[in-house]
Design a protein around this motif. Structure first.
Motif, PDB file in Angstrom:
ATOM      1  N   MET A  74     -14.317   1.210  37.765  1.00  0.00           N
ATOM      2  CA  MET A  74     -14.424   1.250  39.216  1.00  0.00           C
ATOM      3  C   MET A  74     -13.105   0.835  39.863  1.00  0.00           C
ATOM      4  O   MET A  74     -12.543  -0.210  39.537  1.00  0.00           O
ATOM      5  CB  MET A  74     -15.556   0.326  39.682  1.00  0.00           C
ATOM      6  N   ARG A  75     -12.633   1.654  40.768  1.00  0.00           N
ATOM      7  CA  ARG A  75     -11.396   1.363  41.483  1.00  0.00           C
ATOM      8  C   ARG A  75     -11.662   0.479  42.696  1.00  0.00           C
ATOM      9  O   ARG A  75     -12.739   0.530  43.308  1.00  0.00           O
ATOM     10  CB  ARG A  75     -10.734   2.649  41.953  1.00  0.00           C
ATOM     11  N   ASP A  76     -10.667  -0.297  43.059  1.00  0.00           N
ATOM     12  CA  ASP A  76     -10.679  -1.073  44.299  1.00  0.00           C
ATOM     13  C   ASP A  76     -10.343  -0.111  45.435  1.00  0.00           C
ATOM     14  O   ASP A  76      -9.187   0.247  45.655  1.00  0.00           O
ATOM     15  CB  ASP A  76      -9.642  -2.195  44.208  1.00  0.00           C
ATOM     16  N   MET A  77     -11.361   0.344  46.140  1.00  0.00           N
ATOM     17  CA  MET A  77     -11.180   1.391  47.129  1.00  0.00           C
ATOM     18  C   MET A  77     -10.212   0.982  48.234  1.00  0.00           C
ATOM     19  O   MET A  77      -9.340   1.759  48.645  1.00  0.00           O
ATOM     20  CB  MET A  77     -12.522   1.808  47.742  1.00  0.00           C
ATOM     21  N   ALA A  78     -10.337  -0.230  48.735  1.00  0.00           N
ATOM     22  CA  ALA A  78      -9.489  -0.668  49.840  1.00  0.00           C
ATOM     23  C   ALA A  78      -8.025  -0.711  49.417  1.00  0.00           C
ATOM     24  O   ALA A  78      -7.133  -0.228  50.137  1.00  0.00           O
ATOM     25  CB  ALA A  78      -9.944  -2.028  50.353  1.00  0.00           C
ATOM     26  N   ALA A  79      -7.762  -1.288  48.249  1.00  0.00           N
ATOM     27  CA  ALA A  79      -6.376  -1.434  47.797  1.00  0.00           C
ATOM     28  C   ALA A  79      -5.752  -0.076  47.501  1.00  0.00           C
ATOM     29  O   ALA A  79      -4.596   0.183  47.871  1.00  0.00           O
ATOM     30  CB  ALA A  79      -6.322  -2.331  46.566  1.00  0.00           C
ATOM     31  N   VAL A  80      -6.493   0.801  46.823  1.00  0.00           N
ATOM     32  CA  VAL A  80      -5.953   2.109  46.476  1.00  0.00           C
ATOM     33  C   VAL A  80      -5.755   2.959  47.726  1.00  0.00           C
ATOM     34  O   VAL A  80      -4.739   3.651  47.874  1.00  0.00           O
ATOM     35  CB  VAL A  80      -6.864   2.808  45.456  1.00  0.00           C
ATOM     36  N   THR A  81      -6.707   2.905  48.650  1.00  0.00           N
ATOM     37  CA  THR A  81      -6.566   3.656  49.899  1.00  0.00           C
ATOM     38  C   THR A  81      -5.312   3.206  50.646  1.00  0.00           C
ATOM     39  O   THR A  81      -4.529   4.036  51.138  1.00  0.00           O
ATOM     40  CB  THR A  81      -7.808   3.470  50.787  1.00  0.00           C
ATOM     41  N   ALA A  82      -5.113   1.908  50.747  1.00  0.00           N
ATOM     42  CA  ALA A  82      -3.941   1.391  51.457  1.00  0.00           C
ATOM     43  C   ALA A  82      -2.647   1.858  50.796  1.00  0.00           C
ATOM     44  O   ALA A  82      -1.681   2.223  51.486  1.00  0.00           O
ATOM     45  CB  ALA A  82      -3.992  -0.137  51.495  1.00  0.00           C
ATOM     46  N   ALA A  83      -2.632   1.883  49.462  1.00  0.00           N
ATOM     47  CA  ALA A  83      -1.428   2.315  48.752  1.00  0.00           C
ATOM     48  C   ALA A  83      -1.147   3.796  48.991  1.00  0.00           C
ATOM     49  O   ALA A  83       0.016   4.201  49.145  1.00  0.00           O
ATOM     50  CB  ALA A  83      -1.576   2.033  47.262  1.00  0.00           C
ATOM     51  N   ILE A  84      -2.193   4.612  49.020  1.00  0.00           N
ATOM     52  CA  ILE A  84      -2.032   6.046  49.282  1.00  0.00           C
ATOM     53  C   ILE A  84      -1.538   6.275  50.700  1.00  0.00           C
ATOM     54  O   ILE A  84      -0.581   7.028  50.948  1.00  0.00           O
ATOM     55  CB  ILE A  84      -3.363   6.780  49.036  1.00  0.00           C
TER      56      ILE A  84
END
Length: 410
Positions: A175-185
């Motif tokens: 499971m990915r950390d949605m908030a962190a990955v979204t912010a990085a993208i």
């Protein structure tokens, strides 16, 4: 959890979700560990479908589009799902399949970044996600690119229009950390699209808190909407007036019943509708969604982790003796709501389990996958399933020619 906490009957006796099991029509004698592929039948669904068919369709006929609020179902059920995924009213609509909604989201995201030419995902993603990227590439000329999972964020550059990722991986459960990955993208100027097919109804979600751009998910897994249930699409309100839907169907028109010749997209989430809503599928899905809304998501997640702990602890002797290998993150908190093991004879073992009425599933090349659906799976069932697996391995009962012939659906 220590060993004293792994007493399955005690865990079931104190389970705050235990009453939900009676709300499902589960066959006696079957241990169903495949709800992450197809959720079990809610007990209320047959009566609801009979009502839609007999009264609303049979008696109401075409008037039921208005009188029974059929026409409102995609938005109504979408707003209910929004509460499950942490979205706002008017940000989710139910329609079409997951695959079709992925295509819509990809095309809409690309329309928001017309100066960028790459759609990015990961190798090993669920195939339909990659196939839809490739199809859109063939139609439009944008590049569909997939890189190793650990390289995705580094691969986002000034050419990347959108990144499509699955939050909970369909094989490994990672499971990915949605908030962190979204912010990085988004920090690199790209749009984040999330496939929530193995997340919705299984793990707590907060699309608004994560500042997600788009998300899609299916209705037939943890939402228990039935085989082929309609899917959903989430579009953040900030994008709804500018993102262009690729499929400009009549239900996505600003005035569908004005029957104009030229398409004009609806101003909000409705622009992501296309054709006529599938009323029977929507009715079944709504039963499952309503049932899910009665449960506390934090409680669901806690039970999921408890079930996974019992499963993994019970499997440890089999891993040592028979060569099963845990697949995915060791930390259960970094997983969704299924567990996976690799074994060279995984396919045949899954068939032998099914012959003993333990239903899991197999994913190529060697993955045995077991869904842990907290609304109706018990700790005792998990423990019993592993006991049966131990019997199968001790007796070599998987080593039969009929268990080794691959079927289309496993």
């Amino acid at each position: 959890m220590d060993a004293a906490q792994l007493d399955a009957p005690q865990l079931d006796a104190t389970d705050p979700l235990a009453a939900f099991r009676r709300r499902f029509a589960l066959p006696d004698g079957t241990i169903y560990l495949d709800g992450n592929s197809l959720g079990a039948l809610p007990a209320a669904t047959p009566a609801r479908l009979a009502e839609v068919v007999g009264r609303e369709w049979g008696e109401g006929l075409i008037a039921s589009w208005n009188d029974a609020a059929w026409v409102e179902a995609p938005r109504r059920i979408g707003d209910k799902i929004a509460r499950i995924v942490g979205a706002g009213e008017g940000e989710v609509v139910v329609c079409d399949s997951t695959s079709v909604n992925i295509f819509k989201a990809l095309a809409a995201a690309a329309s928001l970044r017309p100066d960028r030419t790459v759609l990015l995902s990961e190798t090993g993603n669920f195939p339909t996600d990659l196939y839809m990227m490739q199809g859109l590439s063939a139609l439009t000329g944008v590049e569909a690119k997939a890189v190793a999972p650990g390289d995705v964020l580094d691969a986002v550059d000034d050419d990347t229009a959108a990144v499509l990722l699955t939050q909970v991986h369909y094989k490994t459960g990672a499971m990915r950390d949605m908030a962190a990955v979204t912010a990085a993208i988004q920090a690199k100027g790209a749009v984040a699209i999330w496939d929530l097919s193995h997340s919705v109804g299984a793990v707590p979600l907060d699309l608004e808190g994560a500042n997600a751009d788009f998300a899609v998910g299916c209705g037939y897994k943890f939402l228990n909407g039935g085989p082929g249930a309609p899917a959903f699409i989430y579009v953040a309100k900030r994008h709804q007036h500018s993102a262009l839907p690729a499929l400009s169907g009549w239900f996505g028109h600003t005035a569908p019943f004005a029957f104009r010749d030229d398409y004009e997209a609806a101003p909000g989430i409705e622009r992501f509708l296309a054709g006529t809503p599938p009323v029977l599928g929507l009715a079944a899905l709504e039963v499952g969604v309503d049932l899910m809304l009665e449960a506390d998501m934090a409680g669901l997640r806690a039970k999921s982790l408890s079930l996974a702990t019992v499963f993994r602890e019970a499997m440890e002797p089999l891993c040592r003796e028979y060569g099963f290998a845990w697949v995915g993150p060791a930390d259960l908190a970094a997983r969704g709501s299924h567990v996976a093991y690799a074994h060279p004879e995984g396919y045949a073992i899954v068939q032998a389990l099914k012959a003993r009425r333990v239903v899991g599933d197999f994913r190529d090349p060697d993955i045995l996958r077991f869904g842990l659906t907290p609304l109706y799976t018990t700790h005792a069932e998990v423990a019993r399933a592993v006991d049966i697996l131990a019997d199968i391995m001790a007796a070599g009962a998987w080593d039969r020619s009929e268990y080794k012939v691959r079927s289309a659906v496993t």
